[in-house]
Design a protein around this motif. Sequence first.
Motif, short mmCIF file in Angstrom:
data_model
loop_
_atom_site.label_atom_id
_atom_site.label_comp_id
_atom_site.label_asym_id
_atom_site.label_seq_id
_atom_site.Cartn_x
_atom_site.Cartn_y
_atom_site.Cartn_z
N ARG A 23 0.89 -1.14 -0.12
CA ARG A 23 0.04 -0.05 -0.02
C ARG A 23 0.70 1.35 0.03
NH1 ARG A 23 -3.51 -0.48 5.42
NH2 ARG A 23 -4.27 1.62 4.58
N ASN A 24 0.54 2.19 -0.39
CA ASN A 24 1.05 3.64 -0.61
C ASN A 24 -0.01 4.55 0.07
OD1 ASN A 24 1.66 6.13 -1.05
ND2 ASN A 24 2.66 5.70 -2.94
N ASN A 25 0.21 4.84 1.53
CA ASN A 25 -0.76 5.41 2.12
C ASN A 25 -1.04 7.07 1.84
OD1 ASN A 25 -1.63 3.41 3.89
ND2 ASN A 25 0.04 3.85 5.33
N ALA A 26 0.25 7.64 1.24
CA ALA A 26 0.16 8.93 0.90
C ALA A 26 -0.75 8.92 -0.49
CB ALA A 26 1.69 9.46 0.56
N ALA A 27 -0.73 8.07 -1.19
CA ALA A 27 -1.48 7.96 -2.26
C ALA A 27 -2.89 7.32 -2.26
CB ALA A 27 -0.66 7.52 -3.63
N ASN A 28 -3.13 6.93 -1.19
CA ASN A 28 -4.47 6.28 -0.83
C ASN A 28 -4.68 4.99 -1.89
OD1 ASN A 28 -4.95 7.58 1.36
ND2 ASN A 28 -6.69 8.43 0.61
N THR A 29 -3.29 4.15 -2.10
CA THR A 29 -3.59 3.33 -3.08
C THR A 29 -3.21 1.99 -2.52
OG1 THR A 29 -3.09 4.89 -4.81
CG2 THR A 29 -3.10 2.32 -5.27
N LEU A 30 -3.79 0.77 -2.69
CA LEU A 30 -3.56 -0.54 -2.46
C LEU A 30 -3.23 -1.41 -3.54
CD1 LEU A 30 -3.90 -2.37 0.13
CD2 LEU A 30 -6.28 -3.10 -0.75
N TYR A 31 -2.37 -2.40 -3.58
CA TYR A 31 -1.78 -3.23 -4.75
C TYR A 31 -1.69 -4.49 -4.43
CZ TYR A 31 0.19 1.54 -5.84
OH TYR A 31 0.49 2.78 -6.24
N LEU A 32 -1.82 -5.32 -5.44
CA LEU A 32 -1.57 -6.70 -5.17
C LEU A 32 -0.79 -7.29 -6.38
CD1 LEU A 32 -2.55 -9.25 -3.57
CD2 LEU A 32 -4.35 -9.60 -5.16
N GLN A 33 0.48 -7.59 -6.34
CA GLN A 33 1.24 -8.08 -7.23
C GLN A 33 1.09 -9.61 -7.13
OE1 GLN A 33 3.43 -6.78 -9.48
NE2 GLN A 33 3.56 -9.01 -10.35
N MET A 34 0.64 -10.17 -8.48
CA MET A 34 0.28 -11.45 -8.46
C MET A 34 1.36 -12.29 -9.49
SD MET A 34 -3.94 -11.38 -8.41
CE MET A 34 -3.98 -10.69 -10.14
N ASN A 35 2.09 -13.43 -9.03
CA ASN A 35 2.83 -13.97 -9.88
C ASN A 35 2.49 -15.34 -9.91
OD1 ASN A 35 4.33 -11.65 -10.07
ND2 ASN A 35 5.45 -12.13 -8.31
N ASN A 36 2.96 -16.09 -11.03
CA ASN A 36 2.79 -17.56 -11.17
C ASN A 36 1.17 -17.71 -10.97
OD1 ASN A 36 3.27 -20.28 -11.35
ND2 ASN A 36 3.80 -20.53 -9.36
N LEU A 37 0.77 -17.15 -11.86
CA LEU A 37 -0.82 -17.24 -11.71
C LEU A 37 -1.60 -18.65 -12.21
CD1 LEU A 37 -1.87 -13.72 -12.90
CD2 LEU A 37 -2.72 -14.77 -10.69
N LYS A 38 -2.40 -19.01 -11.50
CA LYS A 38 -3.03 -20.43 -11.79
C LYS A 38 -4.46 -20.15 -12.27
CE LYS A 38 -0.20 -22.44 -8.22
NZ LYS A 38 -0.21 -23.44 -6.98
N PRO A 39 -4.97 -21.10 -13.08
CA PRO A 39 -6.40 -20.90 -13.54
C PRO A 39 -7.38 -20.76 -12.15
CG PRO A 39 -5.16 -22.55 -14.69
CD PRO A 39 -4.52 -22.11 -13.87
N GLU A 40 -7.13 -21.44 -11.24
CA GLU A 40 -7.93 -21.17 -10.05
C GLU A 40 -8.03 -19.83 -9.25
OE1 GLU A 40 -5.79 -23.52 -10.58
OE2 GLU A 40 -4.64 -24.20 -8.53
N ASP A 41 -7.10 -19.07 -9.77
CA ASP A 41 -6.88 -17.81 -9.41
C ASP A 41 -8.03 -16.82 -10.02
OD1 ASP A 41 -3.29 -17.84 -9.26
OD2 ASP A 41 -4.79 -17.83 -7.55
#
Length: 113
Positions: A69-87
Motif C-alpha cells: 500500500r501507498n498511504n500517501a496516495a491512498n492506493t492498495l496493490y496486489l502483485q500476483m505472480n505464477n498465476l493459476k487457473p484457479e486464481d
Amino acid sequence: QFVESGGGLVQPGGSLNLSCVMSGRYVSILTMGWFRQAPGERRELVAHITSRGATNYIDSVKGRFAISRNNAANTLYLQMNNLKPEDSAAYYCNGAPLPTDIWGQGTQVTVSA
C-alpha cells in the motif's frame, strides 16, 4: 469508495499487478484487503495489510501474491505472480477482515491458456 484496476487475461504462470484507489478520510489508518469472487463461489479474503504494513495471506496464494500500500496516495496493490487457473475471479479491495458495505466494480482476472 474503491476503484480497482489492472486485471486482464493472462496465461498460467503469468503475472498481473492490481491497483485500488481508495477514497475516504480514514482509509490510510485502516487494515485493507483484496477479496476475490469466482462465479458461483463465495467472496473470499485473499490478503490483507495493516496501516503499518503487516501482511497476511490465504495459504493458496502464499509465495505468489504480494500485497502492498501507498498511504500517501491512498492506493492498495496486489502483485500476483505464477498465476493459476484457479486464481480466475473478480478481485475487489475493501476494509479487512470485515469489509464495509461499499464495494467497487472490481477487476476481472482470467488465467487461461
